[in-house]
Motif scaffolding. Sequence first.
Motif, PDB file in Angstrom:
ATOM      1  N   LYS A 268       0.885  -1.114   0.132  1.00 27.52           N
ATOM      2  CA  LYS A 268       0.019  -0.012  -0.022  1.00 27.52           C
ATOM      3  C   LYS A 268       0.712   1.185   0.202  1.00 27.52           C
ATOM      4  N   HIS A 269       1.972   1.401   0.741  1.00 29.60           N
ATOM      5  CA  HIS A 269       2.512   2.668   0.824  1.00 29.60           C
ATOM      6  C   HIS A 269       3.295   2.790  -0.417  1.00 29.60           C
ATOM      7  N   GLU A 270       3.593   1.730  -1.301  1.00 31.22           N
ATOM      8  CA  GLU A 270       4.314   1.981  -2.619  1.00 31.22           C
ATOM      9  C   GLU A 270       3.049   2.578  -3.468  1.00 31.22           C
ATOM     10  N   ILE A 271       2.216   2.208  -3.682  1.00 28.93           N
ATOM     11  CA  ILE A 271       1.041   2.696  -4.128  1.00 28.93           C
ATOM     12  C   ILE A 271       0.762   4.214  -4.044  1.00 28.93           C
ATOM     13  N   ILE A 272       1.106   4.467  -2.868  1.00 34.37           N
ATOM     14  CA  ILE A 272       0.668   5.898  -2.327  1.00 34.37           C
ATOM     15  C   ILE A 272       1.718   6.779  -2.844  1.00 34.37           C
ATOM     16  N   GLU A 273       3.073   6.323  -2.725  1.00 26.97           N
ATOM     17  CA  GLU A 273       4.059   7.006  -3.199  1.00 26.97           C
ATOM     18  C   GLU A 273       4.053   7.304  -4.716  1.00 26.97           C
ATOM     19  N   ALA A 274       3.693   6.205  -5.489  1.00 26.45           N
ATOM     20  CA  ALA A 274       3.331   6.375  -6.927  1.00 26.45           C
ATOM     21  C   ALA A 274       2.524   7.232  -7.175  1.00 26.45           C
ATOM     22  N   ALA A 275       1.240   7.168  -6.731  1.00 24.77           N
ATOM     23  CA  ALA A 275       0.259   8.226  -6.948  1.00 24.77           C
ATOM     24  C   ALA A 275       0.736   9.735  -6.910  1.00 24.77           C
ATOM     25  N   LYS A 276       1.682   9.886  -5.954  1.00 24.11           N
ATOM     26  CA  LYS A 276       2.180  11.064  -5.632  1.00 24.11           C
ATOM     27  C   LYS A 276       3.038  11.756  -6.883  1.00 24.11           C
ATOM     28  N   HIS A 277       3.449  10.791  -7.798  1.00 29.93           N
ATOM     29  CA  HIS A 277       4.231  11.284  -8.715  1.00 29.93           C
ATOM     30  C   HIS A 277       3.208  11.638 -10.154  1.00 29.93           C
ATOM     31  N   ILE A 278       1.929  11.627  -9.905  1.00 30.05           N
ATOM     32  CA  ILE A 278       1.024  11.910 -10.891  1.00 30.05           C
ATOM     33  C   ILE A 278       0.564  13.529 -11.025  1.00 30.05           C
ATOM     34  N   ARG A 279       0.964  14.168 -12.140  1.00 27.73           N
ATOM     35  CA  ARG A 279       0.567  15.690 -12.215  1.00 27.73           C
ATOM     36  C   ARG A 279      -0.144  15.850 -13.189  1.00 27.73           C
TER      37      ARG A 279
END
Length: 427
Positions: free
Chosen positions: A402-413
């Motif tokens: 889950k923490h990896e998914i959250i980190e990845a989502a924060k790279h979406i602009r």
Amino acid sequence: MKETFLREPIGDHVYFGSVRDERYKTNLLAVNLILPLRRETMTGNALVPMILEKGYEDYPTFQAFSKKLNLMYGASAGSSISKIGDKAVLTLMMSVIDDNYALSGELLLKESAEVLMGMLLRPAMKKGLFDEKTLMLQKQYLIDTIESEINDKRRYALMKTVSLMFEGEAFGEDRFGTVEGVKAITAEETAAAYRRIIDEATVEILHVGMGDPSCAKEVCKKAFAGLTRHPADFAETEIQIGSGEVKNVIERFNVTQSKLCLGFKTDVKPDSTLLNPMRMAVAILGGTPTSKLFLNVREKKSLCYYCAARFDRTKGIMMIDSGVEHDKIDEAKEAILEQLQAVCDGDFTDTDMEFASLSLQNSFRSMGESAYSMELYYLTQTVLGLSGTPEEQSEAIAKVQKHEIIEAAKHIRLHTVYLLTGENVKR
């Protein structure tokens, strides 16, 4: 027998790869010509394979070539043009039943390789030009193909969004070029495009099937042995996160339903450790029938007819497209961005993760059901410089946290908002 991908050089920038799998009763052989993606060469790149698939020196007419394929137990031949990152991929392919099922012991896989090499290297030309009738017919077919994409408003909106996201770059152009470009290209320019393609392309020949590909490999190796070519160098595909002001564009057509597309950029490259978490984030957001966009924006709030997210790993972009009523455009956009923020905040359940993971795992595992899907998978892996089987990809998806998914989502602009709406809609 589990598939194994084997690849080796057989010439100057010419490679032969094979996936042998006894589940297939056919053999697929594809010649992929890989070139730098350039705006000025798109029309020629699209038109040439369409001409080459219609026959070659030994069978110069479509009728004669069709008869040849029928004699090969109904073998099929075709072509395609695609983009993989900042590379153009031109493909000629053949599919034929395996030699084990030939009634008179014909060596069909070897014969397929001979036909493909004939299509590629010995086209039907007179005085250095393609047959005028074939050229005109394929130009019209290419024009019809481009216009059909424009008529499909959902597809058109997605294409338009990409063009706005990469304005001035080759990736933003339609892989088929433009109607104006097709109309303008001459017989001499088409022949010159063919010679350029053969001279500059890196060649990836891929076999998928149950047969022993060694005979096909030797045919291809011999065909390229006498050629002097000058393969082009490739620049690394640019993958950059979106920054600066969001681009907003409205286009008007006579449509009864508006099309709202949101284009996002990320800096997640195909070899990034965040790739699979990003796949999961996109699936949770809008990649499955249980996604947040589907359940919340479409079902609960009834703001759109469809709403889906997809990720292109070759360029690091996410697209969200939806069909909305004219008076619900702003509300739908707000709701979509709210759901993206929810994923960034970790507002999703273990069940959401499970459904997304199983969906992605199934998509990789089901690739083996189609030789065409397997060929495309290994071609893309090769072009991107990656290894790994679909099964290994599936196993990696299952391990995402889950923490990896959250980190990845924060790279979406958010980069571009494109709206295709009615001519009289007030905005």
